[in-house]
Structures are given as C-alpha cells and as structure tokens.
Enzyme design. Structure first.
Site, short mmCIF file in Angstrom:
data_model
loop_
_atom_site.label_atom_id
_atom_site.label_comp_id
_atom_site.label_asym_id
_atom_site.label_seq_id
_atom_site.Cartn_x
_atom_site.Cartn_y
_atom_site.Cartn_z
N ASP A 1 42.05 -99.26 25.27
CA ASP A 1 41.75 -99.35 23.84
C ASP A 1 42.09 -98.03 23.14
O ASP A 1 42.39 -97.02 23.78
CB ASP A 1 40.29 -99.74 23.62
CG ASP A 1 39.31 -98.95 24.49
OD1 ASP A 1 39.72 -97.93 25.09
OD2 ASP A 1 38.14 -99.36 24.59
N ASN B 1 25.96 -102.22 25.24
CA ASN B 1 25.79 -103.60 24.76
C ASN B 1 26.62 -104.59 25.60
O ASN B 1 26.76 -105.74 25.24
CB ASN B 1 26.17 -103.72 23.27
CG ASN B 1 27.63 -103.37 23.00
OD1 ASN B 1 28.39 -103.04 23.92
ND2 ASN B 1 28.03 -103.45 21.75
N HIS C 1 29.86 -104.29 26.31
CA HIS C 1 31.29 -104.40 25.99
C HIS C 1 32.15 -103.85 27.13
O HIS C 1 31.75 -102.94 27.85
CB HIS C 1 31.64 -103.80 24.63
CG HIS C 1 31.66 -102.31 24.51
ND1 HIS C 1 31.29 -101.64 23.36
CD2 HIS C 1 32.03 -101.32 25.38
CE1 HIS C 1 31.43 -100.35 23.55
NE2 HIS C 1 31.88 -100.13 24.75
N GLU D 1 33.53 -106.41 21.94
CA GLU D 1 32.12 -106.39 21.59
C GLU D 1 31.49 -107.76 21.86
O GLU D 1 32.21 -108.75 22.04
CB GLU D 1 31.98 -106.03 20.10
CG GLU D 1 32.52 -104.64 19.73
CD GLU D 1 31.60 -103.49 20.11
OE1 GLU D 1 30.95 -103.55 21.17
OE2 GLU D 1 31.54 -102.51 19.33
C1 GLP Z 1 33.77 -96.68 24.88
C2 GLP Z 1 35.03 -97.31 25.45
C3 GLP Z 1 34.73 -98.19 26.62
C4 GLP Z 1 33.85 -97.45 27.61
C5 GLP Z 1 32.55 -97.10 26.94
C6 GLP Z 1 31.55 -96.41 27.87
O1 GLP Z 1 33.10 -97.51 24.03
N1 GLP Z 1 35.75 -98.06 24.49
O2 GLP Z 1 35.95 -98.58 27.25
O3 GLP Z 1 33.62 -98.27 28.72
O4 GLP Z 1 32.89 -96.22 25.88
O5 GLP Z 1 31.65 -95.04 27.79
P1 GLP Z 1 30.80 -93.99 28.60
O6 GLP Z 1 31.43 -93.92 29.93
O7 GLP Z 1 30.96 -92.72 27.84
O8 GLP Z 1 29.40 -94.47 28.64
#
Ligand code: GLP
Length: 227
Positions: free
Chosen positions: A67, A128, A130, A135
């Site tokens: 993303d 959440n 995702h 989402e």
């Molecule tokens: C963002 C990314 C996700 C990732 C999530 C978790 O929202 N778009 O792909 O999985 O963060 O991040 P973290 O590892 O910092 O908790």
C-alpha cells in the site's frame, strides 16, 4: 488454514521470517525470479534490519508494496521513502524492480499478473483487523483500490507524523483478492495490543468486519506473533 505461531521474542520472529526469505532467494533460478509483497509499519523493521545484515543478492528480486498513502512519494512518511530508508537503499535491488501502487490501480494489478503473480506475501495487521489498508467491510473480491482511511487507522498511524492532522486521509492498497492470490502468506504481528484482533482473525468468524479473517481461507498462510 492459518496457524498461529508464537515466538519468545521479536528478534527470534524477525530472524525466522528472514530465514524464509533467504531460503527463497537461494532457491531461485534464472527463470523463477522471486516476486515478493512487502509491508510497512513498525513490525517489519526487525525483519528488514536482519535482511540487510545478511547482505543477500536482490538483483533478481521484484517487490510490490502492499500500500501507499495518497501523498508525495518524496514525503518523509511516504511508504516509498520508508522502504528506501529501511531496506531498498541498503540492498542491491534495482529501483526498476520495486513497485508501489498509485492511482492507476489497474496497472498495478496488470503488472503483478505480467510478472507471473506473487510467490510470497508478508503482511502486518492493523488493530482494527485491516491487512494492507483494507479496512473493515472491504469485500473479499476487492482488487487494488483507493481507500478512505478510518479514524482508527489515522489515529494509529499518527505516531509517525507530527500531528494527527498531517496523516493522509486516503491511501491506495492492494485488495483482499490481490493478497489472497499470493502463493504463500505470512502475517507478522508484535505487541499485546494486537493479541485480541489476531485471535479474532485466526479463530473467529470469517467476516469483512475483520479483513484479516479472510486469510483463514488461504491454503498456505501462517501467522506469527511475539509480545
Ligand atoms: C499500516 C499499514 C499496514 C500495517 C499496519 C500495522 O496501517 N498500512 O500494512 O500492517 O500499519 O503497522 P504496525 O506494524 O506499525 O503496527
């Protein structure tokens, strides 16, 4: 079906995933250059450090990021910049071989297909549920698309920005179907704040309310967790 594997430390988990990637790199031959999907966020940082330390040969590797924010790619907090700073600029990957989604979402899908599909997809999970920026309520058959981020995600990700108002409100993400087409998937999660959602994703009902729960339907997916 998913398996949930708990590690005694974040370091051990990062090394374990690095071993899997190293193995794929070593087994690749001329005609089967590996295609990887990579995540951002704080969880993969240990993995990226470990991969850099191992000085692997990235010259035949193609990557697709999960993303990207709707943001200038040169912005410090763009995922493009994150990947360059934490991984790509520290390896010998060719810039033409790393890919990020942009508003031309069909072109991203086409490029993945043209390259022969994804061999390995590494994922994180949002609090959440995702995966990438899919989402809650994203349909199972979604492809790469532009998404309005939820308040929850904007708040979670504001720790990387000076203030919550600076967090982009939109992003471009691979769809759930795009991710599910990968031959192998590993989801990595760290921290007790992820435990409850992981439990729902792995053992709960398969529902668009928890996008990661769709991974239960993947034949070759494992979920890794450390405190
Ligand atoms: C963002 C990314 C996700 C990732 C999530 C978790 O929202 N778009 O792909 O999985 O963060 O991040 P973290 O590892 O910092 O908790």
């Amino acid at each position: 079906m998913n398996e949930l594997k708990q590690f005694i430390s974040y370091e051990k988990m990062s090394k374990y995933v690095a071993d899997i990637i190293e193995d794929i790199f070593k087994k690749s031959f001329r005609m089967t250059f590996p295609k990887l999907v990579l995540p951002t966020g704080s969880t993969p940082l240990g993995l990226y450090d470990e991969l850099v330390k191992r000085e692997l040969d990235w010259s035949n590797i193609t990557t697709f990021n999960l993303d990207e924010y709707v943001i200038n790619p040169n912005h410090l907090q763009s995922y493009h910049n994150f990947m360059r700073m934490n991984l790509f600029d520290k390896t010998n990957i060719y810039p033409k071989n790393y890919n990020f989604p942009n508003r031309n979402t069909q072109a991203y899908e086409d490029k993945i297909k043209e390259k022969g599909g994804i061999d390995l997809c590494i994922l994180g999970i949002g609090t959440n549920g995702h995966i990438a920026f899919n989402e809650p309520q994203t349909p199972r058959n979604s492809k790469t698309h532009v998404v309005d981020l939820t308040k929850n995600t904007i708040k979670d990700n504001s720790r990387f920005f000076d203030s919550v108002d600076e967090v982009p409100t939109q992003a471009i993400t691979m769809g759930i179907d795009t991710i599910m087409k990968a031959k192998r998937i590993y989801l990595v999660a760290q921290g007790s704040h992820k435990k409850e959602i992981l439990e729902r994703a792995v053992h709960g009902e398969i529902t668009p309310e928890v996008p990661a729960s769709f991974l239960q339907e993947h034949p070759n997916c494992e979920v890794f967790y450390s405190d």
